[in-house]
Design an enzyme around this catalytic site. Structure first.
Site, mmCIF file in Angstrom:
data_model
loop_
_atom_site.group_PDB
_atom_site.id
_atom_site.type_symbol
_atom_site.label_atom_id
_atom_site.label_comp_id
_atom_site.label_asym_id
_atom_site.label_seq_id
_atom_site.Cartn_x
_atom_site.Cartn_y
_atom_site.Cartn_z
ATOM 1 N N LYS A 86 -17.266 -25.502 2.472
ATOM 2 C CA LYS A 86 -17.503 -26.136 1.175
ATOM 3 C C LYS A 86 -18.002 -27.564 1.375
ATOM 4 O O LYS A 86 -17.483 -28.302 2.214
ATOM 5 C CB LYS A 86 -16.205 -26.121 0.373
ATOM 6 N N SER A 155 -13.894 -24.287 -8.009
ATOM 7 C CA SER A 155 -15.014 -25.101 -7.574
ATOM 8 C C SER A 155 -15.611 -24.626 -6.243
ATOM 9 O O SER A 155 -16.672 -25.121 -5.831
ATOM 10 C CB SER A 155 -14.571 -26.564 -7.421
ATOM 11 N N SER A 179 -9.294 -23.323 -7.542
ATOM 12 C CA SER A 179 -10.655 -23.330 -7.006
ATOM 13 C C SER A 179 -10.914 -22.370 -5.862
ATOM 14 O O SER A 179 -12.054 -22.238 -5.415
ATOM 15 C CB SER A 179 -11.038 -24.747 -6.559
#
Length: 435
Positions: A86, A155, A179
């Site tokens: 990420k 996210s 997330s």
């Protein structure tokens, strides 16, 4: 696309193997890291224009790392396994931009701890996956690979979508609210959030240190378990056997917010697990645990607004309206007294939880309110995740359901703090019975 040669493995494209399958195949000489990496890059080249899961890719660097691995000792717990990260996690050889134009081109000088541990274990960094802005509400461009009109969830959007679309076998995400669990459910992969505080967060953008953890997106429980140990810097342990797990169906105070089909799927799963031989009971959180939703919002907002003081003071106009009018507004308007009171509420609920759970191995509850919605509301269903994230408990989403539109819906299993291995054992048992 290259497929794995017959050697006790199922014949399938290399990019569709799980991480543990890749490590075993490479270790036994059935394939090479370069071949696996090329297969993943070929898949990305084919699908990335539609899915948009990657913030940064360097195919030549990935192939060079793969060739170097093949010429070296060819060992390590994830030896020869490509992984994604990420884009809020520092990498010394790729930009880390936090999903915002404010930090475009930001180049760290060293790897975050989780990246360094992954490389040490033989993994090959494929690229950086898309995050929402500052890992918060404003979505990035990533789309759900099962239906491009729908959100992948946030996210950790890119990490979930890349794993689901067979671009990469494992990817690192994070979780401050939901997330990892949410996008895992929406994209139909296994998403694991560890017990808070067990993994080192050095080199990971802080959103709310009181709540932040790493997350792992994978295509099997075994991969979640294996990679968890890699990221702890310890020798990976096998998933322990469990004969008759004790599941407890938890209809929390946000139960009515789930879509009716999701409630029915979870209740039916409880029945099927009992029929398969598990002990299945019901568990009700005490009424005071309803305060955890407010406590989460207060804690996370207060900390987030302080963490990003530099951006607020120097780049306010480059922050999205979504973030300025949401988390930042809340955080800037929260008093220190309210923050401390919320921390005390969370502490007290955590302190009592083990005794309340008793001999329950894991709770069973939805991993999302329903199917991924059409459009890009990446954070649908926030109240569900606030409870468990605030309690610092480990959780995993297992892809065992389909909704009315044929989209994935996950079942979420939740264990006591530091009972992550038992969580994996119960998740593997449940997945085998429910898949």
């Amino acid at each position: 696309m290259a497929a794995l040669p017959a050697r006790g493995y199922a014949i399938k494209p290399l990019n569709e193997l799980t991480a543990t399958e890749i490590a075993m195949a490479v270790g036994q000489g059935a394939t090479t890291c370069e071949a696996v990496t090329r297969a993943c890059l070929d898949r990305i080249a084919s699908r990335e224009p539609e899915v948009q899961a990657w913030a940064c890719l360097d195919p030549e660097a990935a192939l060079a790392s793969a060739r170097a691995f093949d010429k070296g000792s060819r060992d390590g717990p994830i030896g020869g396994v490509p992984f994604g990260v990420k884009d809020i996690v520092d990498t010394h050889d790729m930009p880390t931009e936090w999903g915002t134009p404010i930090h475009k081109g930001r180049q760290p000088e060293r790897d975050g701890a989780c990246v360094a541990l992954s490389r040490k274990a033989g993994g090959v960094l494929l690229g950086k996956t898309v995050t929402t802005e500052f890992a918060n509400l404003h979505p990035g461009p990533t789309r759900n690979p099962h239906d491009l009109t729908r959100t992948p969830g946030g996210s950790s959007s890119g990490s979930a979508a890349a794993v689901a679309d067979f671009m990469v076998p494992i990817a690192i995400g994070t979780q401050t609210t939901g997330s990892t669990i949410r996008p895992a459910s929406f994209c139909g992969v296994f998403g694991y959030r560890p017990t808070h505080g067990e993994h080192r967060m050095h080199g990971v953008m802080e959103a709310s240190g009181s709540l932040d953890t790493l997350g792992i997106l994978a295509r099997s429980v075994a991969d979640n378990s294996h990679y968890r140990d890699v990221l702890l810097g310890i020798p990976p342990q096998p998933i322990p056997a469990i004969e008759r797990p004790h599941f407890a169906l938890c209809r929390s105070h946000v139960w009515d917010q789930f879509e009716p089909v999701t409630r029915s799927l979870i209740e039916d799963a409880a029945f099927r697990l009992a029929r398969a031989g598990a002990r299945v009971t019901e568990f009700t959180l005490p009424a005071e645990y309803e305060m955890l939703n407010g406590a989460h919002r207060t804690i996370s907002s207060f900390e987030f607004a302080r963490t990003f003081t530099y951006e607020i003071e120097n780049h306010w106009d480059e922050i999205s309206d979504t973030l300025r009018g949401g988390r930042l507004r809340d955080g800037l308007g929260t008093s220190f007294a309210a923050y401390i009171e919320a921390k005390k509420t969370a502490d007290e609920c955590r302190r009592r939880l083990d005794a309340l759970l008793g001999d329950i191995d894991v709770l069973l509850t939805p991993a999302a309110f329903g199917e991924a919605p059409v459009g890009m509301p990446a954070f649908a269903g926030v109240p569900l995740f606030q409870i468990w994230t605030t309690l610092h408990v480990p959780a995993i989403s297992i892809p065992v359901f389909k909704g009315p539109a044929g989209m994935p819906i996950g079942a979420q299993l939740i264990a006591k703090r530091h009972d992550d291995r038992k969580l994996f054992a119960c998740a593997q048992w449940a997945f085998e019975k429910l898949k």
